[in-house]
Design a protein around this motif. Structure first.
Motif, PDB file in Angstrom:
ATOM      1  N   PRO A  53     -22.935   1.622 -19.734  1.00  0.00           N
ATOM      2  CA  PRO A  53     -23.516   3.153 -18.382  1.00  0.00           C
ATOM      3  C   PRO A  53     -24.656   3.046 -19.576  1.00  0.00           C
ATOM      4  N   THR A  54     -25.052   3.257 -20.977  1.00  0.00           N
ATOM      5  CA  THR A  54     -26.099   3.469 -21.635  1.00  0.00           C
ATOM      6  C   THR A  54     -26.702   2.388 -22.432  1.00  0.00           C
ATOM      7  N   LEU A 110     -31.062  -3.246  -6.978  1.00  0.00           N
ATOM      8  CA  LEU A 110     -30.048  -2.398  -6.635  1.00  0.00           C
ATOM      9  C   LEU A 110     -28.921  -2.872  -7.434  1.00  0.00           C
ATOM     10  N   PHE A 150     -29.593  -5.023 -17.721  1.00  0.00           N
ATOM     11  CA  PHE A 150     -29.878  -4.569 -16.596  1.00  0.00           C
ATOM     12  C   PHE A 150     -30.394  -5.255 -15.972  1.00  0.00           C
ATOM     13  N   GLN A 209     -32.931  -1.853 -20.864  1.00  0.00           N
ATOM     14  CA  GLN A 209     -32.806  -1.974 -19.735  1.00  0.00           C
ATOM     15  C   GLN A 209     -32.937  -3.684 -19.400  1.00  0.00           C
ATOM     16  N   ILE A 244     -21.624   3.811 -11.284  1.00  0.00           N
ATOM     17  CA  ILE A 244     -23.113   3.719 -11.254  1.00  0.00           C
ATOM     18  C   ILE A 244     -23.982   3.179 -10.570  1.00  0.00           C
ATOM     19  N   MET A 245     -25.193   3.867 -10.531  1.00  0.00           N
ATOM     20  CA  MET A 245     -25.746   3.372  -9.510  1.00  0.00           C
ATOM     21  C   MET A 245     -27.450   2.959 -10.536  1.00  0.00           C
ATOM     22  N   ARG A 246     -28.036   2.746 -10.685  1.00  0.00           N
ATOM     23  CA  ARG A 246     -29.539   2.500 -10.926  1.00  0.00           C
ATOM     24  C   ARG A 246     -30.387   1.412 -10.581  1.00  0.00           C
ATOM     25  N   TYR A 247     -30.951   1.209 -11.631  1.00  0.00           N
ATOM     26  CA  TYR A 247     -31.889  -0.102 -10.798  1.00  0.00           C
ATOM     27  C   TYR A 247     -32.737  -1.238 -11.856  1.00  0.00           C
TER      28      TYR A 247
END
Ligand SMILES: [Mn+2]
Length: 278
Positions: free
Chosen positions: A140-141, A176, A147, A144, A167-170
Protein backbone atom coordinates in the motif's frame (compact mmCIF):
# COMPACT_ATOMS: atom_id res chain seq x y z
CA UNK A 1 -26.11 -1.60 -15.79
CA UNK A 2 -24.03 -4.43 -14.41
CA UNK A 3 -22.94 -5.23 -10.85
CA UNK A 4 -19.67 -7.10 -10.58
CA UNK A 5 -18.31 -8.69 -7.41
CA UNK A 6 -14.50 -8.76 -7.20
CA UNK A 7 -13.13 -11.52 -4.96
CA UNK A 8 -9.50 -12.05 -4.06
CA UNK A 9 -7.32 -13.95 -1.61
CA UNK A 10 -9.91 -16.42 -0.36
CA UNK A 11 -7.04 -18.71 0.74
CA UNK A 12 -9.13 -21.84 1.23
CA UNK A 13 -11.47 -20.18 3.74
CA UNK A 14 -14.84 -21.48 2.52
CA UNK A 15 -16.58 -20.17 5.66
CA UNK A 16 -15.72 -16.58 4.72
CA UNK A 17 -16.50 -17.17 1.04
CA UNK A 18 -19.98 -18.49 1.86
CA UNK A 19 -20.73 -15.28 3.81
CA UNK A 20 -19.45 -13.15 0.93
CA UNK A 21 -21.47 -15.02 -1.68
CA UNK A 22 -24.62 -14.61 0.45
CA UNK A 23 -23.93 -10.87 0.73
CA UNK A 24 -23.29 -10.61 -3.02
CA UNK A 25 -26.58 -12.38 -3.76
CA UNK A 26 -28.35 -9.88 -1.49
CA UNK A 27 -26.64 -7.07 -3.45
CA UNK A 28 -28.04 -8.63 -6.65
CA UNK A 29 -24.61 -9.02 -8.19
CA UNK A 30 -24.69 -10.07 -11.87
CA UNK A 31 -21.14 -11.25 -12.41
CA UNK A 32 -18.12 -12.45 -10.43
CA UNK A 33 -14.41 -11.82 -11.04
CA UNK A 34 -11.56 -13.34 -9.06
CA UNK A 35 -8.02 -12.00 -8.67
CA UNK A 36 -5.95 -14.96 -7.46
CA UNK A 37 -5.04 -16.91 -4.31
CA UNK A 38 -8.38 -18.69 -4.12
CA UNK A 39 -6.65 -21.62 -2.40
CA UNK A 40 -3.85 -22.45 0.09
CA UNK A 41 -3.36 -21.67 3.82
CA UNK A 42 -6.98 -22.41 4.77
CA UNK A 43 -8.45 -25.90 5.11
CA UNK A 44 -11.08 -26.01 2.35
CA UNK A 45 -9.60 -25.22 -1.05
CA UNK A 46 -11.85 -27.76 -2.81
CA UNK A 47 -15.00 -26.38 -1.19
CA UNK A 48 -13.90 -22.84 -2.15
CA UNK A 49 -13.57 -23.79 -5.82
CA UNK A 50 -16.89 -25.69 -5.73
CA UNK A 51 -18.64 -22.68 -4.17
CA UNK A 52 -17.15 -20.47 -6.86
CA UNK A 53 -18.43 -22.88 -9.53
CA UNK A 54 -21.97 -22.14 -8.31
CA UNK A 55 -21.56 -18.48 -9.36
CA UNK A 56 -19.37 -19.24 -12.41
CA UNK A 57 -16.81 -16.40 -12.23
CA UNK A 58 -15.95 -14.99 -15.66
CA UNK A 59 -12.36 -14.22 -14.61
CA UNK A 60 -9.65 -16.20 -12.85
CA UNK A 61 -6.03 -15.03 -12.71
CA UNK A 62 -2.87 -16.59 -11.30
CA UNK A 63 -2.00 -15.82 -7.68
CA UNK A 64 1.36 -16.56 -6.11
CA UNK A 65 -0.15 -19.52 -4.25
CA UNK A 66 -1.51 -21.12 -7.42
CA UNK A 67 1.89 -20.36 -8.97
CA UNK A 68 3.45 -22.30 -6.10
CA UNK A 69 1.44 -25.38 -7.17
CA UNK A 70 3.37 -25.24 -10.48
CA UNK A 71 6.70 -24.67 -8.73
CA UNK A 72 6.22 -27.50 -6.24
CA UNK A 73 5.48 -29.99 -9.04
CA UNK A 74 8.89 -29.44 -10.61
CA UNK A 75 11.03 -28.15 -7.72
CA UNK A 76 14.50 -29.48 -6.94
CA UNK A 77 14.39 -31.00 -3.38
CA UNK A 78 17.97 -29.81 -2.77
CA UNK A 79 17.33 -26.15 -3.53
CA UNK A 80 13.62 -25.55 -2.83
CA UNK A 81 14.38 -25.30 0.89
CA UNK A 82 13.67 -21.72 2.03
CA UNK A 83 11.19 -21.60 4.95
CA UNK A 84 8.31 -20.37 2.80
CA UNK A 85 9.17 -22.88 0.06
CA UNK A 86 8.95 -25.68 2.62
CA UNK A 87 5.55 -24.36 3.72
CA UNK A 88 4.38 -24.01 0.10
CA UNK A 89 5.38 -27.62 -0.55
CA UNK A 90 3.48 -29.00 2.44
CA UNK A 91 0.38 -26.84 1.84
CA UNK A 92 0.33 -27.69 -1.87
CA UNK A 93 0.37 -31.40 -1.02
CA UNK A 94 -2.47 -30.84 1.48
CA UNK A 95 -4.55 -29.05 -1.18
CA UNK A 96 -3.74 -31.56 -3.89
CA UNK A 97 -5.14 -34.41 -1.76
CA UNK A 98 -8.55 -32.68 -1.63
CA UNK A 99 -8.79 -30.88 -4.98
CA UNK A 100 -10.61 -32.56 -7.85
CA UNK A 101 -8.31 -33.21 -10.83
CA UNK A 102 -10.28 -30.60 -12.81
CA UNK A 103 -9.83 -27.94 -10.13
CA UNK A 104 -6.13 -28.67 -9.66
CA UNK A 105 -5.60 -28.56 -13.42
CA UNK A 106 -7.42 -25.23 -13.62
CA UNK A 107 -5.14 -23.76 -10.92
CA UNK A 108 -2.08 -24.90 -12.90
CA UNK A 109 -3.23 -23.12 -16.07
CA UNK A 110 -4.35 -19.69 -14.91
CA UNK A 111 -3.45 -16.57 -16.94
CA UNK A 112 -1.36 -13.76 -15.41
CA UNK A 113 -3.96 -11.19 -16.43
CA UNK A 114 -7.52 -11.01 -17.69
CA UNK A 115 -8.79 -7.89 -19.47
CA UNK A 116 -12.49 -7.05 -19.57
CA UNK A 117 -14.39 -4.47 -21.57
CA UNK A 118 -17.43 -3.23 -19.62
CA UNK A 119 -19.36 -0.32 -21.06
CA UNK A 120 -16.75 2.35 -21.90
CA UNK A 121 -14.12 0.86 -19.57
CA UNK A 122 -11.16 -1.44 -20.15
CA UNK A 123 -10.41 -3.19 -16.88
CA UNK A 124 -7.42 -5.47 -16.25
CA UNK A 125 -7.19 -8.00 -13.43
CA UNK A 126 -3.76 -9.07 -12.15
CA UNK A 127 -2.60 -10.51 -8.81
CA UNK A 128 0.35 -8.06 -8.59
CA UNK A 129 2.07 -6.70 -11.74
CA UNK A 130 1.02 -7.63 -15.29
CA UNK A 131 3.86 -10.15 -15.53
CA UNK A 132 4.56 -10.94 -11.85
CA UNK A 133 2.11 -12.65 -9.49
CA UNK A 134 4.15 -12.28 -6.29
CA UNK A 135 6.30 -9.89 -4.26
CA UNK A 136 5.94 -6.56 -2.52
CA UNK A 137 5.91 -4.19 -5.52
CA UNK A 138 2.38 -2.97 -4.78
CA UNK A 139 2.42 -2.79 -0.99
CA UNK A 140 0.00 0.00 0.00
CA UNK A 141 2.86 2.45 0.67
CA UNK A 142 5.07 1.44 -2.27
CA UNK A 143 6.39 4.13 -4.61
CA UNK A 144 4.28 5.67 -7.36
CA UNK A 145 6.70 4.25 -9.94
CA UNK A 146 5.57 0.74 -8.97
CA UNK A 147 1.92 1.66 -9.39
CA UNK A 148 2.74 3.18 -12.78
CA UNK A 149 4.39 -0.11 -13.75
CA UNK A 150 1.18 -1.86 -12.65
CA UNK A 151 -0.89 0.24 -15.05
CA UNK A 152 1.16 -0.09 -18.26
CA UNK A 153 -0.80 -0.76 -21.42
CA UNK A 154 -4.14 0.30 -22.80
CA UNK A 155 -6.33 0.14 -19.70
CA UNK A 156 -8.58 2.46 -17.69
CA UNK A 157 -8.73 0.48 -14.46
CA UNK A 158 -6.36 -2.07 -12.94
CA UNK A 159 -7.58 -4.35 -10.18
CA UNK A 160 -4.90 -6.17 -8.22
CA UNK A 161 -4.84 -8.25 -5.02
CA UNK A 162 -2.21 -9.95 -2.82
CA UNK A 163 -1.74 -7.25 -0.14
CA UNK A 164 -5.03 -8.09 1.63
CA UNK A 165 -5.52 -4.31 1.87
CA UNK A 166 -8.41 -2.49 0.19
CA UNK A 167 -7.05 0.34 -1.94
CA UNK A 168 -8.20 3.04 -4.32
CA UNK A 169 -5.51 5.19 -5.90
CA UNK A 170 -4.25 6.38 -9.30
CA UNK A 171 -1.44 5.78 -11.70
CA UNK A 172 0.30 8.84 -13.16
CA UNK A 173 -2.01 10.06 -15.90
CA UNK A 174 -5.14 8.97 -14.09
CA UNK A 175 -5.56 5.25 -14.49
CA UNK A 176 -7.62 3.97 -11.58
CA UNK A 177 -6.12 1.26 -9.35
CA UNK A 178 -8.31 -0.84 -7.06
CA UNK A 179 -7.67 -3.60 -4.56
CA UNK A 180 -10.61 -5.51 -3.08
CA UNK A 181 -8.79 -6.65 0.08
CA UNK A 182 -9.16 -10.28 1.13
CA UNK A 183 -12.09 -12.63 1.57
CA UNK A 184 -10.34 -15.28 3.62
CA UNK A 185 -7.52 -13.82 5.72
CA UNK A 186 -8.41 -10.32 6.92
CA UNK A 187 -5.37 -8.50 8.31
CA UNK A 188 -4.31 -4.90 8.86
CA UNK A 189 -1.11 -3.23 10.02
CA UNK A 190 -2.88 -0.70 12.25
CA UNK A 191 -4.40 -2.52 15.26
CA UNK A 192 -7.40 -0.19 15.25
CA UNK A 193 -8.19 -1.15 11.66
CA UNK A 194 -8.13 -4.90 12.33
CA UNK A 195 -11.48 -6.61 12.14
CA UNK A 196 -12.60 -10.18 11.54
CA UNK A 197 -14.58 -9.44 8.39
CA UNK A 198 -14.28 -10.65 4.83
CA UNK A 199 -13.59 -7.88 2.29
CA UNK A 200 -14.72 -7.76 -1.28
CA UNK A 201 -15.71 -5.17 -3.85
CA UNK A 202 -18.89 -4.53 -5.82
CA UNK A 203 -18.48 -2.42 -8.97
CA UNK A 204 -21.57 -0.94 -10.60
CA UNK A 205 -20.94 0.02 -14.22
CA UNK A 206 -23.35 1.45 -16.76
CA UNK A 207 -23.06 3.00 -20.22
CA UNK A 208 -21.68 6.24 -18.69
CA UNK A 209 -18.94 4.49 -16.74
CA UNK A 210 -18.17 3.50 -13.18
CA UNK A 211 -21.23 4.47 -11.18
CA UNK A 212 -20.31 3.01 -7.80
CA UNK A 213 -17.41 1.37 -5.98
CA UNK A 214 -18.63 -0.44 -2.89
CA UNK A 215 -15.99 -1.79 -0.50
CA UNK A 216 -17.90 -4.36 1.51
CA UNK A 217 -16.92 -5.92 4.84
CA UNK A 218 -18.90 -9.02 5.73
CA UNK A 219 -19.14 -10.81 9.08
CA UNK A 220 -18.36 -14.50 9.00
CA UNK A 221 -18.09 -17.21 11.63
CA UNK A 222 -14.32 -17.13 12.04
CA UNK A 223 -14.45 -19.39 15.10
CA UNK A 224 -16.16 -22.02 12.97
CA UNK A 225 -13.47 -21.50 10.30
CA UNK A 226 -10.82 -22.30 12.94
CA UNK A 227 -12.72 -25.40 14.09
CA UNK A 228 -12.93 -26.65 10.50
CA UNK A 229 -9.18 -26.13 10.09
CA UNK A 230 -8.38 -28.24 13.17
CA UNK A 231 -10.80 -30.97 12.10
CA UNK A 232 -9.12 -31.08 8.69
CA UNK A 233 -5.66 -31.43 10.30
CA UNK A 234 -4.50 -28.40 8.33
CA UNK A 235 -0.70 -28.06 8.33
CA UNK A 236 0.51 -24.78 9.88
CA UNK A 237 -2.92 -24.48 11.51
CA UNK A 238 -1.52 -22.20 14.24
CA UNK A 239 -0.72 -19.52 11.65
CA UNK A 240 -4.20 -19.68 10.14
CA UNK A 241 -5.86 -19.69 13.58
CA UNK A 242 -3.83 -16.75 14.88
CA UNK A 243 -4.46 -14.74 11.72
CA UNK A 244 -8.21 -15.22 12.11
CA UNK A 245 -8.08 -14.54 15.87
CA UNK A 246 -5.91 -11.40 15.76
CA UNK A 247 -6.33 -10.13 12.17
CA UNK A 248 -2.59 -9.48 12.23
CA UNK A 249 -0.37 -11.09 9.58
CA UNK A 250 1.35 -14.21 10.99
CA UNK A 251 3.24 -15.74 8.07
CA UNK A 252 6.56 -13.87 8.39
CA UNK A 253 9.50 -15.96 7.09
CA UNK A 254 11.16 -15.96 10.53
CA UNK A 255 8.02 -17.36 12.19
CA UNK A 256 7.63 -19.98 9.47
CA UNK A 257 11.32 -20.92 9.83
CA UNK A 258 10.91 -21.44 13.60
CA UNK A 259 7.82 -23.61 13.05
CA UNK A 260 9.62 -25.65 10.38
CA UNK A 261 12.50 -26.41 12.72
CA UNK A 262 10.20 -27.26 15.60
CA UNK A 263 8.08 -29.66 13.53
CA UNK A 264 10.75 -31.03 11.18
CA UNK A 265 8.81 -29.75 8.18
CA UNK A 266 11.87 -29.68 5.90
CA UNK A 267 11.98 -33.47 6.05
CA UNK A 268 8.31 -33.75 5.12
CA UNK A 269 8.69 -31.25 2.28
CA UNK A 270 11.68 -33.15 0.91
CA UNK A 271 9.68 -36.38 0.90
CA UNK A 272 6.86 -34.68 -1.03
CA UNK A 273 9.24 -33.17 -3.62
CA UNK A 274 11.01 -36.50 -4.18
CA UNK A 275 7.64 -38.18 -4.75
CA UNK A 276 6.59 -35.43 -7.18
CA UNK A 277 9.68 -36.13 -9.29
CA UNK A 278 8.96 -39.83 -9.69
MN1 LIG B 1 -1.04 -13.45 -3.00
Amino acid sequence: MVKIAVLSDVHGNATALEAVLADARAQQVDEYWTVGDMTVRGPESERVLSLLDTVAPTAYVLGNHEENYQKVLTANPNTFTKPKQVMATVLTAFDRRQLSPEHFERCLNLPMTVTKQVGPLTIRLQHVLPTVASGHALAPTASQANFDEATTGDVDIVIYAHTHTPIMRYGTGGKLILNAGTVGLPTALNPNLRQPRANYLVLTIDASGLQQIDYRSVDFDWKQAITIAHQAHLPYVEFYEQTLRTNAYQYAPSAVAAYNTQHDMAQEARKILLENRR
